[in-house]
Design a protein around this motif. Structure first.
Motif, PDB file in Angstrom:
ATOM      1  N   ILE A 173      -5.780  50.946 107.052  1.00  0.00           N
ATOM      2  CA  ILE A 173      -5.288  51.694 105.879  1.00  0.00           C
ATOM      3  C   ILE A 173      -5.855  51.107 104.591  1.00  0.00           C
ATOM      4  O   ILE A 173      -6.196  51.836 103.655  1.00  0.00           O
ATOM      5  N   GLU A 174      -5.973  49.787 104.538  1.00  0.00           N
ATOM      6  CA  GLU A 174      -6.576  49.161 103.353  1.00  0.00           C
ATOM      7  C   GLU A 174      -8.021  49.600 103.177  1.00  0.00           C
ATOM      8  O   GLU A 174      -8.505  49.752 102.051  1.00  0.00           O
ATOM      9  N   SER A 175      -8.716  49.819 104.289  1.00  0.00           N
ATOM     10  CA  SER A 175     -10.114  50.253 104.205  1.00  0.00           C
ATOM     11  C   SER A 175     -10.246  51.650 103.606  1.00  0.00           C
ATOM     12  O   SER A 175     -11.317  52.035 103.147  1.00  0.00           O
ATOM     13  N   ARG A 216      -4.048  50.724  99.621  1.00  0.00           N
ATOM     14  CA  ARG A 216      -3.143  49.582  99.561  1.00  0.00           C
ATOM     15  C   ARG A 216      -2.336  49.549  98.262  1.00  0.00           C
ATOM     16  O   ARG A 216      -1.115  49.432  98.285  1.00  0.00           O
ATOM     17  N   SER A 217      -3.009  49.658  97.108  1.00  0.00           N
ATOM     18  CA  SER A 217      -2.300  49.551  95.830  1.00  0.00           C
ATOM     19  C   SER A 217      -1.339  50.712  95.635  1.00  0.00           C
ATOM     20  O   SER A 217      -0.236  50.542  95.113  1.00  0.00           O
ATOM     21  N   GLU A 218      -1.726  51.911  96.073  1.00  0.00           N
ATOM     22  CA  GLU A 218      -0.842  53.072  95.924  1.00  0.00           C
ATOM     23  C   GLU A 218       0.409  52.912  96.777  1.00  0.00           C
ATOM     24  O   GLU A 218       1.513  53.269  96.357  1.00  0.00           O
ATOM     25  N   MET A 219       0.253  52.383  97.974  1.00  0.00           N
ATOM     26  CA  MET A 219       1.407  52.179  98.842  1.00  0.00           C
ATOM     27  C   MET A 219       2.341  51.129  98.261  1.00  0.00           C
ATOM     28  O   MET A 219       3.567  51.267  98.307  1.00  0.00           O
ATOM     29  N   ARG A 278       4.136  48.283 106.115  1.00  0.00           N
ATOM     30  CA  ARG A 278       3.923  47.720 104.781  1.00  0.00           C
ATOM     31  C   ARG A 278       5.214  47.271 104.135  1.00  0.00           C
ATOM     32  O   ARG A 278       5.195  46.589 103.110  1.00  0.00           O
ATOM     33  N   CYS A 279       6.340  47.662 104.698  1.00  0.00           N
ATOM     34  CA  CYS A 279       7.635  47.285 104.104  1.00  0.00           C
ATOM     35  C   CYS A 279       8.175  45.990 104.683  1.00  0.00           C
ATOM     36  O   CYS A 279       9.245  45.541 104.306  1.00  0.00           O
TER      37      CYS A 279
END
Length: 284
Positions: free
Chosen positions: A245-247, A251-254, A282-283
């Protein structure tokens, strides 16, 4: 009274696409979606399952069955382009202050704003007339039909009457976690080419034992073979999913969404199906 709340387009999208054994739209007391635009605008297109509110000979909007409103879980009202719940306050202040010439001069600016936003006030005024009948807050769609249809054009229709069997056969879309970025769905939705086209899906995380070519050539795809069971251990797969997902640059939006939306993870767990796990990590 239950009060009023603004409803974001994403929230209404997710309400429309809830699913248990069958789509929740088929439940008689799940959603009351009310359109207060003109007859012409409604006939041209409206949000699926929306009913247009009739007007009396004097031009006043009529209230639906109060017993129905008392049982419904979600009551959502929309006009053309509502932006706030405060757009009607100017009119109320004018009435309270009277019709003196000095008052009219002092409030000329606010009156002009209200006249410019008359369409916005329609939804808010009508919603206020309903709040005495509902158990839950009446929701006013932010941005109205204009904003919602721009984001979710595939949920527009000219259809007016919906039979129970049609609602039971309605094919829901995946739940939206990040607007136009991240969705949570099931295997059937992931394989649906029309859903991929409508939502502009470019990448998928498949968390199941079944491997399938869900994408045409060019799409990004990650298969995480995990049994479809409540006892399945997802923890060892979080690193792989997170890196994928980071790729994608999310990441920043999440992180921002998690910080600005308390309880987002819990909401995702309540809303979705088996593919919620690519969001849940991510939580932790």
């Amino acid at each position: 009274m239950a009060g009023l709340e603004l409803c974001e387009p994403r929230q209404l999208y997710n309400i429309l696409n809830q699913y248990r054994r069958c789509p929740r739209l088929a439940e008689p007391h799940y959603l009351c979606l009310l359109d207060v635009r003109t007859q012409r605008e409604y006939d041209e297109s409206h949000i699926i399952t929306a009913r247009r509110i009739e007007q009396s000979p004097t031009g006043e909007y009529l209230v639906p069955d109060s017993e129905e409103l008392g049982c419904v879980r979600y009551c959502v009202v929309y006009d053309c382009e509502t932006s706030s719940l405060d757009c009607c306050d100017y009119e109320e202040e004018e009435k309270e202050k009277g019709s003196s010439a000095s008052s009219e001069v002092e409030n000329s600016d606010s009156s002009s704003v209200c006249s410019q936003n008359a369409e916005e006030g329609t939804a808010v005024r009508y919603a206020r007339s309903l709040e005495q009948f509902t158990r839950h807050p009446v929701l006013v769609l932010r941005g109205g039909y204009k904003c919602f249809s721009a984001c979710y054009h595939f949920l527009r229709t000219q259809k007016i009457l919906w039979m129970p069997q049609e609602l039971e056969n309605f094919q829901p879309y995946p739940v939206e976690i990040l607007p136009a970025k991240l969705y949570m769905g099931n295997f059937k939705q992931a394989c649906d080419a029309q859903i991929q086209k409508d939502l502009k899906i470019k990448a998928q995380v498949n968390i199941s034992e079944e491997h399938a070519a869900l994408f045409a050539e060019g799409g990004k795809y990650l298969h995480v073979p995990v049994p479809d069971s409540l006892e399945a251990d997802l923890f060892p797969t979080f690193g792989t999913i997170c890196h994928f997902i980071e790729s994608l640059g999310l990441r920043s939006e999440m992180q921002n969404e998690h910080e600005t939306t308390p309880g987002l993870c819990e909401a995702a767990l309540r809303l979705g199906g088996q593919n919620l796990r690519d969001h849940d990590h991510r939580c932790l």
